[in-house]
Design a protein around this motif. Structure first.
Motif, short mmCIF file in Angstrom:
data_model
loop_
_atom_site.label_atom_id
_atom_site.label_comp_id
_atom_site.label_asym_id
_atom_site.label_seq_id
_atom_site.Cartn_x
_atom_site.Cartn_y
_atom_site.Cartn_z
N UNK A 54 116.14 4.48 2.23
CA UNK A 54 115.47 3.63 0.98
C UNK A 54 116.33 3.30 -0.47
N UNK A 55 117.70 3.50 0.14
CA UNK A 55 118.72 2.38 -1.27
C UNK A 55 118.65 1.34 -1.05
N UNK A 56 117.71 0.44 -1.39
CA UNK A 56 117.47 -1.04 -0.92
C UNK A 56 116.69 -1.31 -2.30
N UNK A 57 117.59 -2.41 -3.02
CA UNK A 57 117.28 -3.20 -4.36
C UNK A 57 115.72 -3.23 -4.62
N UNK A 58 114.62 -3.27 -3.62
CA UNK A 58 113.97 -3.63 -3.70
C UNK A 58 113.34 -2.16 -4.49
N UNK A 120 109.94 -9.98 -8.68
CA UNK A 120 109.22 -10.95 -7.54
C UNK A 120 110.49 -11.94 -7.66
N UNK A 121 111.53 -12.11 -7.90
CA UNK A 121 112.79 -12.62 -7.76
C UNK A 121 113.44 -12.05 -6.81
N UNK A 122 112.96 -10.55 -6.64
CA UNK A 122 114.25 -10.08 -5.27
C UNK A 122 113.13 -10.57 -4.32
N UNK A 123 111.73 -10.61 -4.44
CA UNK A 123 111.39 -10.83 -2.69
C UNK A 123 111.70 -12.08 -2.68
N UNK A 124 112.04 -13.03 -3.91
CA UNK A 124 111.87 -14.54 -2.99
C UNK A 124 113.51 -14.57 -2.95
N UNK A 125 114.32 -13.93 -3.14
CA UNK A 125 115.48 -14.55 -2.22
C UNK A 125 115.54 -13.45 -0.78
N UNK A 126 114.88 -12.36 -0.71
CA UNK A 126 114.50 -11.30 0.42
C UNK A 126 113.88 -12.71 1.79
N UNK A 127 112.94 -13.65 1.34
CA UNK A 127 112.54 -14.19 1.69
C UNK A 127 112.68 -15.32 1.84
N UNK A 128 113.15 -16.09 0.65
CA UNK A 128 113.41 -18.00 1.09
C UNK A 128 114.75 -18.03 0.83
N UNK A 129 115.81 -16.43 1.08
CA UNK A 129 117.40 -16.54 1.50
C UNK A 129 117.81 -15.15 2.25
N UNK A 130 116.84 -14.82 3.30
CA UNK A 130 117.50 -13.98 3.73
C UNK A 130 118.90 -13.76 4.47
N UNK A 135 124.41 -10.62 -0.60
CA UNK A 135 125.27 -11.63 -1.58
C UNK A 135 124.93 -11.30 -3.06
N UNK A 136 123.09 -11.80 -2.66
CA UNK A 136 122.95 -12.10 -4.51
C UNK A 136 122.89 -11.16 -4.59
N UNK A 137 121.53 -9.68 -4.25
CA UNK A 137 121.47 -8.73 -4.49
C UNK A 137 122.54 -7.98 -3.99
N UNK A 138 124.08 -7.41 -5.36
CA UNK A 138 124.64 -6.42 -5.07
C UNK A 138 124.24 -5.61 -5.71
N UNK A 139 125.19 -4.70 -6.39
CA UNK A 139 125.19 -3.35 -6.80
C UNK A 139 125.09 -3.27 -8.34
N UNK A 142 122.18 -5.82 -9.95
CA UNK A 142 121.38 -5.15 -9.27
C UNK A 142 121.06 -4.55 -10.80
N UNK A 143 121.84 -3.85 -10.76
CA UNK A 143 122.24 -3.63 -12.48
C UNK A 143 122.33 -3.78 -13.55
N UNK A 144 122.93 -5.23 -13.64
CA UNK A 144 122.66 -6.07 -14.57
C UNK A 144 120.84 -6.65 -14.71
N UNK A 145 120.39 -6.80 -13.77
CA UNK A 145 118.99 -7.00 -13.83
C UNK A 145 118.66 -6.13 -13.83
N UNK A 146 118.85 -4.74 -14.07
CA UNK A 146 118.16 -3.87 -14.65
C UNK A 146 117.86 -3.66 -15.90
N UNK A 147 119.16 -3.40 -16.34
CA UNK A 147 119.68 -3.33 -17.64
C UNK A 147 118.88 -4.46 -18.47
N UNK A 148 119.08 -5.91 -17.79
CA UNK A 148 117.66 -7.07 -18.81
C UNK A 148 117.04 -6.66 -19.03
N UNK A 149 116.16 -5.55 -17.86
CA UNK A 149 114.95 -5.57 -17.87
C UNK A 149 114.33 -4.44 -18.86
#
Length: 317
Positions: A54-58, A120-130, A135-139, A142-149
């Motif tokens: 379960x150690x996945x970005x989602x 929602x961005x994560x789901x977009x990348x996973x479905x539209x750019x699998x 390469x996009x949702x790197x660790x 993920x840290x940058x997005x979480x800190x921003x959120x």
């Protein structure tokens, strides 16, 4: 009336009044909701931490949403449970505690929106750019997005609460079962026009960014699904996006209903009920919805249940 200019005085919370016949029923009902919500969220959090699959970005992003739910119910329910059993005159809270509670309430509710935007961005990348997902949702991303959120709402809410704290206060009654920004600046007899303008600006900005990100990402996902002949991808998109959309709609409806009812004092009882439900429903429903739809979580729990049953059979023999 003389303005109160110091911060240490006690405030009286309005609370929710129950008759003697139902006060203990209400107490145990709210206690059950609190235990249920905390058990679900802590269980989900621990599960994601210990289970490597379960150690996945989602799921890591959903961990942040779970943390915000835990903070929200923890800083609200213990005091609410105590106040239910107290007479109205004894439902007191210090000004400092009220400010902290108002800040946390506003911060975690805003963070829930920003986290759902990132999900929602994560789901977009996973479905539209699998093919580019890893390469996009790197660790690092993920840290940058979480800190921003968490960081962006922290800054905006700090200004929001700061505008309320700057005001001289002439009232000691909080017309709510808990402290929020609206009840905080209503303690003042000064003009709160700046507070209302900034509050409206922040609410509109959060709503526009939130709705805009959902419409943009889901619009692109819908286009991809409609033009693709891949049935497996369509099924995956419908499953994950419907889950995310349900969580988003529940959070949005709960939050903005409370905000809207602040403008109508005659409906104060319904506002107080909705304020409590705002922490109960999203906090428990988020975990249920994601847990039910997640194949990985269902498989993990199924394996644990089977192994436990097998162990019991061996012990019985």
């Amino acid at each position: 009336m003389e303005n109160v200019t110091y911060n240490s005085f006690m405030l009286q919370l309005e609370g929710i009044d129950f008759t003697k016949d139902v006060v203990y029923i209400a107490f145990f009902l709210f206690l059950a909701f609190y235990i249920f919500t905390m058990t679900l969220n802590l269980g989900f959090l621990i599960l994601i931490i210990i289970e490597k699959s379960l150690h996945q970005p989602m799921y890591i992003l959903f961990c942040s949403l779970t943390v915000s739910d835990i903070i929200a119910v923890t800083e609200v329910f213990p005091r609410l449970l105590v106040d239910i059993l107290r007479p109205p005159s004894e439902r007191l809270i210090s000004y400092y505690e009220c400010v902290v509670q108002a800040f946390l309430n506003q911060w975690v509710s805003s963070t829930s929106h920003t986290l759902l935007m990132i999900m929602a961005f994560d789901r977009y990348v996973a479905i539209c750019n699998p093919l580019r997902y890893s390469a996009i949702m790197t660790s690092r991303m993920l840290v940058k997005l979480t800190v921003t959120a968490w960081g962006v709402p922290f800054l905006f809410v700090s200004v929001l609460i700061g505008l309320s704290v700057r005001l001289n206060r002439c009232r000691t009654f909080v017309s709510s079962p808990l402290c929020d920004n609206a009840s905080l600046f209503k303690l003042s007899c000064e003009s709160v026009e700046i507070n209302n303008i900034y509050g409206l600006f922040y609410t509109v900005l959060l709503l526009a960014a939130s709705v805009g990100s959902i419409v943009l990402t889901y619009g692109k996902i819908a286009v991809i699904c409609l033009t693709s002949k891949n049935k497996s991808m369509k099924k995956k998109a419908l499953k994950t996006c419907s889950t995310h959309l349900v969580v988003y709609l529940v959070l949005s409806f709960s939050g903005f209903s409370v905000i809207a009812l602040h403008r109508f004092p005659q409906y104060s009882y319904y506002r107080k009920i909705l304020t409590i439900l705002f922490f109960i429903i999203p906090g428990s429903l988020n975990t249920i919805v994601y847990g039910v739809q997640s194949k990985e979580i269902r498989n993990f729990l199924s394996e644990k249940i089977k192994s436990h049953q097998c162990l019991q059979l061996k012990n019985n023999k």
